[in-house]
Design a protein around this motif. Structure first.
Motif, PDB file in Angstrom:
ATOM      1  N   GLY A 144      45.635 -11.445  17.285  1.00  0.00           N
ATOM      2  CA  GLY A 144      44.512 -12.205  17.815  1.00  0.00           C
ATOM      3  C   GLY A 144      44.252 -13.407  16.929  1.00  0.00           C
ATOM      4  O   GLY A 144      44.368 -13.317  15.703  1.00  0.00           O
ATOM      5  N   GLU A 147      45.221 -19.451  20.180  1.00  0.00           N
ATOM      6  CA  GLU A 147      46.250 -19.229  21.205  1.00  0.00           C
ATOM      7  C   GLU A 147      47.413 -20.206  21.074  1.00  0.00           C
ATOM      8  O   GLU A 147      48.578 -19.825  21.219  1.00  0.00           O
ATOM      9  CB  GLU A 147      45.643 -19.325  22.601  1.00  0.00           C
ATOM     10  CG  GLU A 147      46.614 -18.937  23.706  1.00  0.00           C
ATOM     11  CD  GLU A 147      45.942 -18.778  25.052  1.00  0.00           C
ATOM     12  OE1 GLU A 147      46.610 -18.280  25.982  1.00  0.00           O
ATOM     13  OE2 GLU A 147      44.756 -19.154  25.174  1.00  0.00           O
ATOM     14  N   TYR A 172      49.743 -11.978  22.974  1.00  0.00           N
ATOM     15  CA  TYR A 172      48.517 -12.599  22.469  1.00  0.00           C
ATOM     16  C   TYR A 172      47.328 -11.916  23.129  1.00  0.00           C
ATOM     17  O   TYR A 172      47.257 -11.823  24.353  1.00  0.00           O
ATOM     18  CB  TYR A 172      48.507 -14.093  22.780  1.00  0.00           C
ATOM     19  CG  TYR A 172      47.197 -14.768  22.452  1.00  0.00           C
ATOM     20  CD1 TYR A 172      46.885 -15.102  21.138  1.00  0.00           C
ATOM     21  CD2 TYR A 172      46.273 -15.047  23.450  1.00  0.00           C
ATOM     22  CE1 TYR A 172      45.674 -15.700  20.824  1.00  0.00           C
ATOM     23  CE2 TYR A 172      45.057 -15.651  23.145  1.00  0.00           C
ATOM     24  CZ  TYR A 172      44.759 -15.976  21.837  1.00  0.00           C
ATOM     25  OH  TYR A 172      43.556 -16.557  21.523  1.00  0.00           O
ATOM     26  N   GLY A 174      43.716 -12.338  22.197  1.00  0.00           N
ATOM     27  CA  GLY A 174      42.473 -13.082  22.345  1.00  0.00           C
ATOM     28  C   GLY A 174      42.109 -13.787  21.058  1.00  0.00           C
ATOM     29  O   GLY A 174      42.836 -13.746  20.061  1.00  0.00           O
ATOM     30  N   SER A 175      40.952 -14.393  21.076  1.00  0.00           N
ATOM     31  CA  SER A 175      40.525 -15.211  19.945  1.00  0.00           C
ATOM     32  C   SER A 175      39.962 -14.363  18.809  1.00  0.00           C
ATOM     33  O   SER A 175      39.663 -13.175  18.968  1.00  0.00           O
ATOM     34  CB  SER A 175      39.451 -16.204  20.409  1.00  0.00           C
ATOM     35  OG  SER A 175      38.331 -15.505  20.933  1.00  0.00           O
ATOM     36  N   ALA A 178      40.220 -10.321  17.797  1.00  0.00           N
ATOM     37  CA  ALA A 178      40.615  -9.473  18.926  1.00  0.00           C
ATOM     38  C   ALA A 178      41.717  -8.490  18.544  1.00  0.00           C
ATOM     39  O   ALA A 178      41.685  -7.313  18.928  1.00  0.00           O
ATOM     40  CB  ALA A 178      41.061 -10.337  20.104  1.00  0.00           C
ATOM     41  N   SER A 346      35.004  -6.798  24.570  1.00  0.00           N
ATOM     42  CA  SER A 346      35.568  -8.082  24.979  1.00  0.00           C
ATOM     43  C   SER A 346      34.479  -9.021  25.475  1.00  0.00           C
ATOM     44  O   SER A 346      34.494 -10.223  25.192  1.00  0.00           O
ATOM     45  CB  SER A 346      36.614  -7.866  26.070  1.00  0.00           C
ATOM     46  OG  SER A 346      37.230  -9.091  26.418  1.00  0.00           O
ATOM     47  N   ASN A 350      33.438 -12.061  23.172  1.00  0.00           N
ATOM     48  CA  ASN A 350      34.167 -13.149  23.839  1.00  0.00           C
ATOM     49  C   ASN A 350      35.659 -13.148  23.488  1.00  0.00           C
ATOM     50  O   ASN A 350      36.250 -14.205  23.242  1.00  0.00           O
ATOM     51  CB  ASN A 350      33.547 -14.509  23.483  1.00  0.00           C
ATOM     52  CG  ASN A 350      32.119 -14.636  23.954  1.00  0.00           C
ATOM     53  OD1 ASN A 350      31.800 -14.330  25.099  1.00  0.00           O
ATOM     54  ND2 ASN A 350      31.238 -15.093  23.068  1.00  0.00           N
ATOM     55  N   TYR A 351      36.257 -11.958  23.472  1.00  0.00           N
ATOM     56  CA  TYR A 351      37.677 -11.863  23.162  1.00  0.00           C
ATOM     57  C   TYR A 351      38.560 -12.297  24.322  1.00  0.00           C
ATOM     58  O   TYR A 351      39.666 -12.797  24.126  1.00  0.00           O
ATOM     59  CB  TYR A 351      38.041 -10.421  22.789  1.00  0.00           C
ATOM     60  CG  TYR A 351      37.572  -9.965  21.435  1.00  0.00           C
ATOM     61  CD1 TYR A 351      37.505 -10.836  20.347  1.00  0.00           C
ATOM     62  CD2 TYR A 351      37.210  -8.636  21.225  1.00  0.00           C
ATOM     63  CE1 TYR A 351      37.090 -10.403  19.097  1.00  0.00           C
ATOM     64  CE2 TYR A 351      36.799  -8.181  19.972  1.00  0.00           C
ATOM     65  CZ  TYR A 351      36.742  -9.066  18.918  1.00  0.00           C
ATOM     66  OH  TYR A 351      36.339  -8.623  17.695  1.00  0.00           O
ATOM     67  N   GLY A 352      38.101 -12.042  25.544  1.00  0.00           N
ATOM     68  CA  GLY A 352      38.939 -12.332  26.704  1.00  0.00           C
ATOM     69  C   GLY A 352      40.124 -11.391  26.832  1.00  0.00           C
ATOM     70  O   GLY A 352      41.222 -11.783  27.235  1.00  0.00           O
ATOM     71  N   LEU A 353      39.920 -10.103  26.507  1.00  0.00           N
ATOM     72  CA  LEU A 353      41.000  -9.128  26.547  1.00  0.00           C
ATOM     73  C   LEU A 353      41.496  -8.895  27.969  1.00  0.00           C
ATOM     74  O   LEU A 353      40.708  -8.834  28.914  1.00  0.00           O
ATOM     75  CB  LEU A 353      40.548  -7.788  25.967  1.00  0.00           C
ATOM     76  CG  LEU A 353      40.217  -7.735  24.476  1.00  0.00           C
ATOM     77  CD1 LEU A 353      39.726  -6.341  24.099  1.00  0.00           C
ATOM     78  CD2 LEU A 353      41.426  -8.115  23.631  1.00  0.00           C
ATOM     79  N   ASN A 354      42.797  -8.734  28.094  1.00  0.00           N
ATOM     80  CA  ASN A 354      43.421  -8.323  29.348  1.00  0.00           C
ATOM     81  C   ASN A 354      43.854  -6.877  29.152  1.00  0.00           C
ATOM     82  O   ASN A 354      44.829  -6.599  28.443  1.00  0.00           O
ATOM     83  CB  ASN A 354      44.618  -9.232  29.655  1.00  0.00           C
ATOM     84  CG  ASN A 354      45.308  -8.879  30.959  1.00  0.00           C
ATOM     85  OD1 ASN A 354      45.378  -7.708  31.342  1.00  0.00           O
ATOM     86  ND2 ASN A 354      45.823  -9.877  31.644  1.00  0.00           N
TER      87      ASN A 354
END
Length: 470
Positions: A144, A147, A172, A174-175, A178, A346, A350-354
């Motif tokens: 993490g 990006e 990858y 997340g920010s 993460a 997430s 604000n990780y934006g995990l998928n």
């Protein structure tokens, strides 16, 4: 002098094996360690096809690397990480990348990201799972950070990662922190599954007097089914290992029952409470390790707090079938709790995990790899916003089908006086999550009674308080 593709600080087993893995895939690598023997042994382990350089000088180490430099740290979490960063900083330049490959606590990673970003340096926190063998031949990796900077790392990491169906077990995530956060929850899940296996072993051995050889065979059979996982696989192997010291019986029977821990399970539980993500099975696993440390008290209690389990004739095959389904039920609930925590975190951070990608990279290389992770990947592929795996139609149906076995297994542990906190927590979590109505209305009334904390009603909008004594 040749410029090297990648640098590693810390040439212990993990760091050295990762560098050798990279060299196997054609990358030129440099290693830094303050111990001259470790620096020298790195080069000795290299084959003729490898391009590897070891050094004890931070300045020389940094000068060897092509720009932007990519450097991984594999040193103990905490102050050692900061110390290494400070030793490298005088030689680093804007655009360089530093990757912490240890199990650092995620707030520390956030701090380091901010501190190094101010200097124009990219900092990554990356969880690595798979142990020394995984590092050498293919780990699961959870990075993490920035990006765009990840593109400098991606070709190397994808080359050395474990592969499942040709797909690398790295992506990858997340920010910021993460990667460290996902690895922390990975370890929490690991704690719970290990404890679940131990509870099954205990119920079979102490509860029903099943022989070690039979338990070993059961676990091996389970691992050749839908329960297939690395942790079951190694448990079956552990139950084969004879004690070489005494030459009498299994080594396992001579190992202390006081368990150790490095803290990642505790961090998972602590943070889950901070963000209100219920993970009772993970909590229970952490607490069982804590209870194990009070050996002297347990020995005393065993003499006075007695329980005579009722005698019964039990068919081992019937027992095994029940426990197999109970294990499946509990395992799915454990993963569901961990993945739900990732979903909540997430959004919180604000990780934006998928979550489909998380399930995908856990399928190979890592300690919690298991056949069911492919089912989880498919569930998130169908619904990327799925808040909890229990709500997936396919997984939900499998839990409904195996819940009777789990409930019966809980009854067995109670009847036999065998502690089974994770098994019980899995059933309680399932029942809580599927309950349209919970008795927490009474808790709200109690809070209002003694503290005037107020409550909401089901029949009208608003916040209310009652004078309960009037």
């Amino acid at each position: 002098m040749k410029e090297f593709d990648f640098g590693m600080v810390g040439l212990g087993v993990m760091g050295r094996n990762l560098l050798l893995n990279m060299a196997d895939h054609g990358f030129s690598v440099a290693g830094l360690d303050l111990d001259p023997e470790k620096a020298a042994s790195l080069e000795k382990e290299a084959s003729e096809e490898h391009t590897i350089k070891g050094t004890t000088s931070a300045q020389e180490f940094v000068s060897l690397l092509q720009k932007p430099r990519a450097i991984m740290l594999l040193v103990p979490a905490g102050k050692p990480v900061d110390a290494v960063i400070n030793s490298l900083l005088p030689y680093l330049e804007e655009g360089d990348i530093v990757v912490d490959g240890g199990n650092s606590y995620f707030p520390d990673t956030n701090r380091r990201v901010e501190e190094l970003d101010a200097k124009g340096i990219h900092f990554f926190g990356m969880g690595i799972s798979g142990g020394e063998k995984g590092a050498r031949f293919g780990p699961s990796m959870m990075p993490g950070g920035n990006e765009s900077a990840y593109e400098r790392l991606r070709p190397i990491f994808e080359a050395i990662a474990a592969k499942v169906n040709g797909e690398p077990c790295v992506t990858y995530l997340g920010s910021g922190s993460a990667g460290n956060y996902v690895k922390m929850v990975h370890n929490g899940i690991e704690y719970a599954i290990m404890e679940l296996i131990a509870e099954m072993y205990d119920l079979l051995k102490r509860g029903y007097g099943v022989s070690d050889a039979k338990i070993q065979q059961l676990f091996e059979d389970w691992n050749n089914s839908e329960l297939a996982s690395f942790l079951l696989e190694i448990t079956a192997d552990i139950l084969k290992k004879e004690d070489e010291v005494t030459g009498k019986g299994l080594l396992l029977n001579y190992i202390s029952d006081t368990a150790k821990a490095k803290g990642t399970g505790k961090w998972t539980s602590q943070n889950a409470m901070d963000i209100q993500a219920p993970v009772p099975a993970i909590d229970a696993a952490v607490q069982m390790r804590d209870i194990s440390k009070y050996k002297e008290e347990r020995v005393k209690a065993a003499k006075s707090l007695t329980w005579e389990a009722p005698a019964e004739d039990t068919d081992v095959d019937t027992l095994a079938a029940t426990l197999k389904d109970a294990f499946y039920f509990s395992m799915i609930n454990i993963y569901a709790q961990g993945m739900a925590q990732l979903t909540i975190a997430s959004k919180e951070y604000n990780y934006g995990l998928n979550l489909e990608e998380v399930a995908k990279i856990w399928r190979g290389g890592c300690i919690i790899r298991a056949a069911c992770l492919e089912d989880f990947r498919k569930a998130y592929q169908k619904d990327q916003h799925l808040p909890n795996l229990l709500l997936d139609e396919t997984l939900g149906a499998s839990l409904v089908a195996t819940q009777t076995a789990a409930r019966n297994a809980v009854k067995m542990t109670v009847d036999k006086g065998i502690p089974a906190s994770v098994l019980m927590s899995a059933v309680a979590y399932f029942d809580s999550y599927r309950s349209e109505i919970l008795p927490t209305n009474l808790i709200q009334a109690q809070r209002d009674f003694f503290g005037a904390h107020k409550y909401e009603r089901t029949d009208k909008e608003g916040i209310f308080h009652t004078e309960w004594n009037s």
